[in-house]
Design an enzyme around this catalytic site. Structure first.
Site, PDB file in Angstrom:
ATOM      1  N   LYS A 173       6.893  -2.244   2.114  1.00 10.84           N
ATOM      2  CA  LYS A 173       5.426  -1.071   2.845  1.00 10.84           C
ATOM      3  C   LYS A 173       3.886  -2.061   2.690  1.00 10.84           C
ATOM      4  O   LYS A 173       3.068  -2.854   1.422  1.00 10.84           O
ATOM      5  CB  LYS A 173       4.924  -0.199   1.834  1.00 10.84           C
ATOM      6  CG  LYS A 173       4.406   0.334   2.872  1.00 10.84           C
ATOM      7  CD  LYS A 173       4.478   1.991   2.701  1.00 10.84           C
ATOM      8  CE  LYS A 173       3.140   3.374   3.490  1.00 10.84           C
ATOM      9  NZ  LYS A 173       2.923   2.769   4.669  1.00 10.84           N
ATOM     10  N   GLU A 191      11.577   2.528  14.256  1.00  8.60           N
ATOM     11  CA  GLU A 191      10.595   3.471  13.898  1.00  8.60           C
ATOM     12  C   GLU A 191       9.379   3.476  15.076  1.00  8.60           C
ATOM     13  O   GLU A 191       9.378   2.151  16.083  1.00  8.60           O
ATOM     14  CB  GLU A 191      10.529   3.397  12.889  1.00  8.60           C
ATOM     15  CG  GLU A 191       9.308   2.568  12.312  1.00  8.60           C
ATOM     16  CD  GLU A 191       9.774   1.712  10.730  1.00  8.60           C
ATOM     17  OE1 GLU A 191       9.704   2.454   9.756  1.00  8.60           O
ATOM     18  OE2 GLU A 191       9.258   0.704  10.923  1.00  8.60           O
ATOM     19  N   TYR A 202       1.115  -1.232   0.012  1.00  9.23           N
ATOM     20  CA  TYR A 202       0.283   0.306  -0.067  1.00  9.23           C
ATOM     21  C   TYR A 202       0.864   1.336  -0.434  1.00  9.23           C
ATOM     22  O   TYR A 202       2.290   1.089   0.039  1.00  9.23           O
ATOM     23  CB  TYR A 202      -0.636   0.247   0.743  1.00  9.23           C
ATOM     24  CG  TYR A 202      -0.004   0.587   2.520  1.00  9.23           C
ATOM     25  CD1 TYR A 202       0.550  -0.491   3.147  1.00  9.23           C
ATOM     26  CD2 TYR A 202      -0.656   1.217   2.891  1.00  9.23           C
ATOM     27  CE1 TYR A 202       0.687  -0.418   4.573  1.00  9.23           C
ATOM     28  CE2 TYR A 202       0.115   1.861   4.433  1.00  9.23           C
ATOM     29  CZ  TYR A 202       0.441   0.941   4.918  1.00  9.23           C
ATOM     30  OH  TYR A 202       1.078   1.350   6.335  1.00  9.23           O
ATOM     31  N   ARG A 259       8.379   3.985  -4.593  1.00 10.45           N
ATOM     32  CA  ARG A 259       8.922   3.168  -3.363  1.00 10.45           C
ATOM     33  C   ARG A 259       6.678   2.037  -4.057  1.00 10.45           C
ATOM     34  O   ARG A 259       8.072   1.010  -3.815  1.00 10.45           O
ATOM     35  CB  ARG A 259       8.040   3.644  -1.856  1.00 10.45           C
ATOM     36  CG  ARG A 259       8.032   2.409  -0.967  1.00 10.45           C
ATOM     37  CD  ARG A 259       8.529   3.469   0.561  1.00 10.45           C
ATOM     38  NE  ARG A 259       6.925   3.682   0.740  1.00 10.45           N
ATOM     39  CZ  ARG A 259       6.472   4.700   1.728  1.00 10.45           C
ATOM     40  NH1 ARG A 259       8.057   4.488   2.722  1.00 10.45           N
ATOM     41  NH2 ARG A 259       5.476   5.599   1.948  1.00 10.45           N
TER      42      ARG A 259
END
Ligand code: PMP
Length: 287
Positions: free
Chosen positions: A151, A183, A33, A52
């Site tokens: 992702k 993160e 996504y 990306r």
């Protein structure tokens, strides 16, 4: 208002848009996504998100059902149809519906990927109260899989992390692995010490944030010193300030980690300045 969404080539009212129960996104979280923000009716960092997405797809041997040029037009059409001034565009591509459940990937010639996009109107997105107040975070174990640079829609643990934060009465959680912060649940994490910005270096341990890339570029252009390396929670607690970045939050200051206030416990000057620069520059470059 009923949104108009995009599913596999059609623009439809959200109530009429459907995906099969056999879709591998639903059964296996076999999908990727992107989230792109919209400010002033224009897309922020679209090129980075598209690049990306192509990388995520290619790392998973998944075909893109559309060209990146077509994708830009779909994003723009959804902004137009839903009259979005400030908000987000969510995009998901999955390995499609093979008509049954099987662990092996289906033949892409026989099973086209599924593509879904929808808008989320967020009036006041750029004027978040959190920018003035700052976020409080807790640290939690990072038990996600090893390819966080892709992702994917496997967001169960990040969702659990947000719930752990909520239960602790704070805003978010930072993941920690081998004693170092990786993160945030849905953002990249930074600390600032003696004017120097410190953030984890890129690897498969973290998502390569599109906002991260832009913010670090702006920071370097503004002659700020940047060090890309991992840091511990203790180092973060002793930092002058901290902040997070993501496409939906832009830059938001962090004022407390595991109950310890950073600096004066209020948003720091570096985070505040970077937020201003990011918003200004991104608006100028929006498409
Ligand atoms: N890390 C994780 C785990 C995320 O989910 C996100 C947001 N999707 C980010 C970092 C920030 O990435 P971006 O700036 O591209 O939104």
């Amino acid at each position: 208002m009923t949104r108009t969404v995009y599913v596999n080539g059609s623009y439809l009212p959200e109530t009429e848009a459907t995906v099969s129960i056999f879709d591998r996104g639903f059964l296996m979280a076999d999908g990727v996504y992107e989230v792109t923000s919209v400010l002033g009716g224009k897309l922020i960092d679209f090129g980075g998100h598209a690049a990306r997405l192509e990388r995520s797809l290619s790392e998973l041997d998944m075909a893109s059902p559309v060209t990146m040029a077509a994708l830009l037009e779909i994003h723009r059409e959804l902004v137009r149809l839903n009259n979005i001034d400030e908000g987000l565009i969510y995009l998901q591509i999955t390995r499609g519906n093979p008509g049954d459940r099987d662990f092996a990937f289906p033949d892409p010639q026989k099973t086209p990927s599924t593509i879904v996009l929808f808008t989320q109107a967020k009036p006041g997105l750029a004027d978040s109260p959190a920018a003035k107040k700052g976020l409080r975070v807790i640290s939690i174990d990072d038990i996600r899989w090893g390819r966080r640079d892709i992702k994917t829609v496997q967001l169960l643990y990040p969702s659990m992390g947000k719930m752990m934060a909520k239960k602790a009465g704070v805003d978010d959680a930072w993941f920690v692995e081998d004693g170092k912060v990786t993160e945030g649940t849905s953002n990249n994490a930074y600390i600032v010490k003696g004017g120097k910005i410190i953030t984890r270096d890129l690897s498969s341990d973290i998502l390569h944030g599109i906002t991260r890339a832009a913010v670090l570029r702006f920071a370097r252009e503004a002659q700020m010193e940047v060090e890309e390396r991992a840091f511990t929670v203790a180092e973060a607690q002793g930092a002058d300030e901290a902040y997070i970045t993501s496409a939906s939050a832009f830059v938001l200051p962090v004022v407390e980690i595991d109950g310890v206030a950073l600096g004066c416990g209020t948003p720091g000057p570096v985070a505040t300045r970077l937020r201003e620069i990011y918003l200004d520059e991104s608006r100028k470059a929006a498409v």
